[in-house]
Write a protein that holds these residues in place. Sequence first.
Motif, mmCIF file in Angstrom:
data_model
loop_
_atom_site.group_PDB
_atom_site.id
_atom_site.type_symbol
_atom_site.label_atom_id
_atom_site.label_comp_id
_atom_site.label_asym_id
_atom_site.label_seq_id
_atom_site.Cartn_x
_atom_site.Cartn_y
_atom_site.Cartn_z
ATOM 1 N N LEU A 149 4.819 -4.446 -15.297
ATOM 2 C CA LEU A 149 5.022 -4.559 -16.727
ATOM 3 C C LEU A 149 5.271 -3.179 -17.320
ATOM 4 O O LEU A 149 4.619 -2.209 -16.949
ATOM 5 C CB LEU A 149 3.793 -5.181 -17.401
ATOM 6 C CG LEU A 149 3.501 -6.649 -17.103
ATOM 7 C CD1 LEU A 149 2.130 -7.018 -17.644
ATOM 8 C CD2 LEU A 149 4.564 -7.548 -17.700
ATOM 9 N N SER A 150 6.195 -3.100 -18.251
ATOM 10 C CA SER A 150 6.452 -1.833 -18.917
ATOM 11 C C SER A 150 5.313 -1.525 -19.887
ATOM 12 O O SER A 150 4.508 -2.400 -20.222
ATOM 13 C CB SER A 150 7.770 -1.901 -19.692
ATOM 14 O OG SER A 150 7.636 -2.785 -20.802
ATOM 15 N N ARG A 152 5.560 -0.981 -22.991
ATOM 16 C CA ARG A 152 5.777 -1.770 -24.203
ATOM 17 C C ARG A 152 5.318 -3.210 -24.003
ATOM 18 O O ARG A 152 4.677 -3.800 -24.880
ATOM 19 C CB ARG A 152 7.263 -1.745 -24.603
ATOM 20 C CG ARG A 152 7.588 -2.602 -25.829
ATOM 21 C CD ARG A 152 6.928 -2.028 -27.083
ATOM 22 N NE ARG A 152 7.725 -0.964 -27.654
ATOM 23 C CZ ARG A 152 7.332 -0.193 -28.658
ATOM 24 N NH1 ARG A 152 6.124 -0.370 -29.172
ATOM 25 N NH2 ARG A 152 8.100 0.757 -29.142
ATOM 26 N N GLU A 153 5.614 -3.788 -22.840
ATOM 27 C CA GLU A 153 5.187 -5.156 -22.551
ATOM 28 C C GLU A 153 3.664 -5.259 -22.500
ATOM 29 O O GLU A 153 3.075 -6.217 -23.006
ATOM 30 C CB GLU A 153 5.810 -5.634 -21.240
ATOM 31 C CG GLU A 153 7.307 -5.889 -21.335
ATOM 32 C CD GLU A 153 7.980 -5.987 -19.970
ATOM 33 O OE1 GLU A 153 9.140 -6.414 -19.923
ATOM 34 O OE2 GLU A 153 7.340 -5.615 -18.959
ATOM 35 N N THR A 154 3.040 -4.255 -21.896
ATOM 36 C CA THR A 154 1.575 -4.225 -21.853
ATOM 37 C C THR A 154 0.996 -4.151 -23.252
ATOM 38 O O THR A 154 0.023 -4.849 -23.586
ATOM 39 C CB THR A 154 1.097 -3.016 -21.032
ATOM 40 O OG1 THR A 154 1.596 -3.119 -19.698
ATOM 41 C CG2 THR A 154 -0.426 -2.956 -20.992
ATOM 42 N N HIS A 183 10.856 -9.673 -25.362
ATOM 43 C CA HIS A 183 9.770 -9.106 -24.554
ATOM 44 C C HIS A 183 8.859 -10.205 -24.021
ATOM 45 O O HIS A 183 8.430 -10.170 -22.859
ATOM 46 C CB HIS A 183 8.953 -8.110 -25.385
ATOM 47 C CG HIS A 183 9.564 -6.747 -25.483
ATOM 48 N ND1 HIS A 183 9.882 -5.983 -24.376
ATOM 49 C CD2 HIS A 183 9.909 -5.995 -26.568
ATOM 50 C CE1 HIS A 183 10.391 -4.830 -24.763
ATOM 51 N NE2 HIS A 183 10.418 -4.811 -26.089
ATOM 52 N N ARG A 184 8.546 -11.189 -24.861
ATOM 53 C CA ARG A 184 7.678 -12.282 -24.420
ATOM 54 C C ARG A 184 8.300 -13.041 -23.254
ATOM 55 O O ARG A 184 7.614 -13.399 -22.286
ATOM 56 C CB ARG A 184 7.388 -13.242 -25.583
ATOM 57 C CG ARG A 184 6.452 -12.687 -26.632
ATOM 58 C CD ARG A 184 6.264 -13.654 -27.788
ATOM 59 N NE ARG A 184 5.512 -14.837 -27.378
ATOM 60 C CZ ARG A 184 4.330 -15.186 -27.877
ATOM 61 N NH1 ARG A 184 3.746 -14.418 -28.787
ATOM 62 N NH2 ARG A 184 3.723 -16.272 -27.474
ATOM 63 N N ASN A 186 10.391 -11.857 -21.062
ATOM 64 C CA ASN A 186 10.316 -10.992 -19.880
ATOM 65 C C ASN A 186 8.902 -10.960 -19.304
ATOM 66 O O ASN A 186 8.713 -10.924 -18.085
ATOM 67 C CB ASN A 186 10.768 -9.575 -20.243
ATOM 68 C CG ASN A 186 12.248 -9.501 -20.533
ATOM 69 O OD1 ASN A 186 13.030 -10.342 -20.078
ATOM 70 N ND2 ASN A 186 12.658 -8.507 -21.298
ATOM 71 N N ILE A 187 7.892 -10.968 -20.189
ATOM 72 C CA ILE A 187 6.499 -10.976 -19.747
ATOM 73 C C ILE A 187 6.213 -12.242 -18.952
ATOM 74 O O ILE A 187 5.585 -12.204 -17.885
ATOM 75 C CB ILE A 187 5.545 -10.860 -20.951
ATOM 76 C CG1 ILE A 187 5.648 -9.458 -21.570
ATOM 77 C CG2 ILE A 187 4.101 -11.155 -20.541
ATOM 78 C CD1 ILE A 187 4.980 -9.333 -22.925
ATOM 79 N N LYS A 190 7.457 -12.061 -15.473
ATOM 80 C CA LYS A 190 6.734 -11.135 -14.604
ATOM 81 C C LYS A 190 5.341 -11.634 -14.232
ATOM 82 O O LYS A 190 4.888 -11.445 -13.106
ATOM 83 C CB LYS A 190 6.622 -9.765 -15.284
ATOM 84 C CG LYS A 190 7.943 -9.010 -15.342
ATOM 85 C CD LYS A 190 7.761 -7.622 -15.937
ATOM 86 C CE LYS A 190 9.078 -6.862 -15.931
ATOM 87 N NZ LYS A 190 8.924 -5.493 -16.478
#
Length: 208
Positions: A149-150, A152-154, A183-184, A186-187, A190
Amino acid sequence: MIDVLIADSQILTREGIKSMLLDIIDIRIIGSAKSSGEMEQLIVELKPQVIIIDHDYNNRFTIKDIQNVYSNHSYARILVLSNRAAKNKVLDIIDLGIKNYVFKECSREELVTAVYKTANGEQFFCKNTFETLFGSKLLPEREEPVNALSSRETEIIQLIAAGMTNKEIAEKLFLSIHTIKTHRKNIIKKIGFTFKNAADLMSYTNLI
């Protein structure tokens, strides 16, 4: 020393918890309550750090009782110890702000860990609670580690788990709502499971 109050209408459960925690040198059972009225009285008198409560057994202890503890006794932390419940019922409790939830079928080690985590203000779900929320496979088997996770994602995961909406997150981070939604997505790809609200991400946030 962690002072613990047990709130459960079943005497066998109260005595069982006492027995399981008796030889833990820095955990002290200072009282037990069989009703919400008795619990309230003991909280005022004894000021426990941790309250182990069965929230709905025969309606002796309800969601409202948990809310009252939060409102009137901010120094006390709540550990919910209940019979196995359906996912929607567990989420109802978590949405109140409960960070510590174990089923009565948990192991002694899980109960002890839960008490420590609760006292420290940290989150803990037993294995069976976690499986109720997310299925038998706690996390998907992937080649990439969780820290893929990036940053920003974290950050966004933490804000979601704190209960913030997409709009609130967008305003806080000076981003568009569309960017937050991206972003959500992509999260989800992952971490391997979907989520609808803060409660669905509560357990995952200890892993990042």
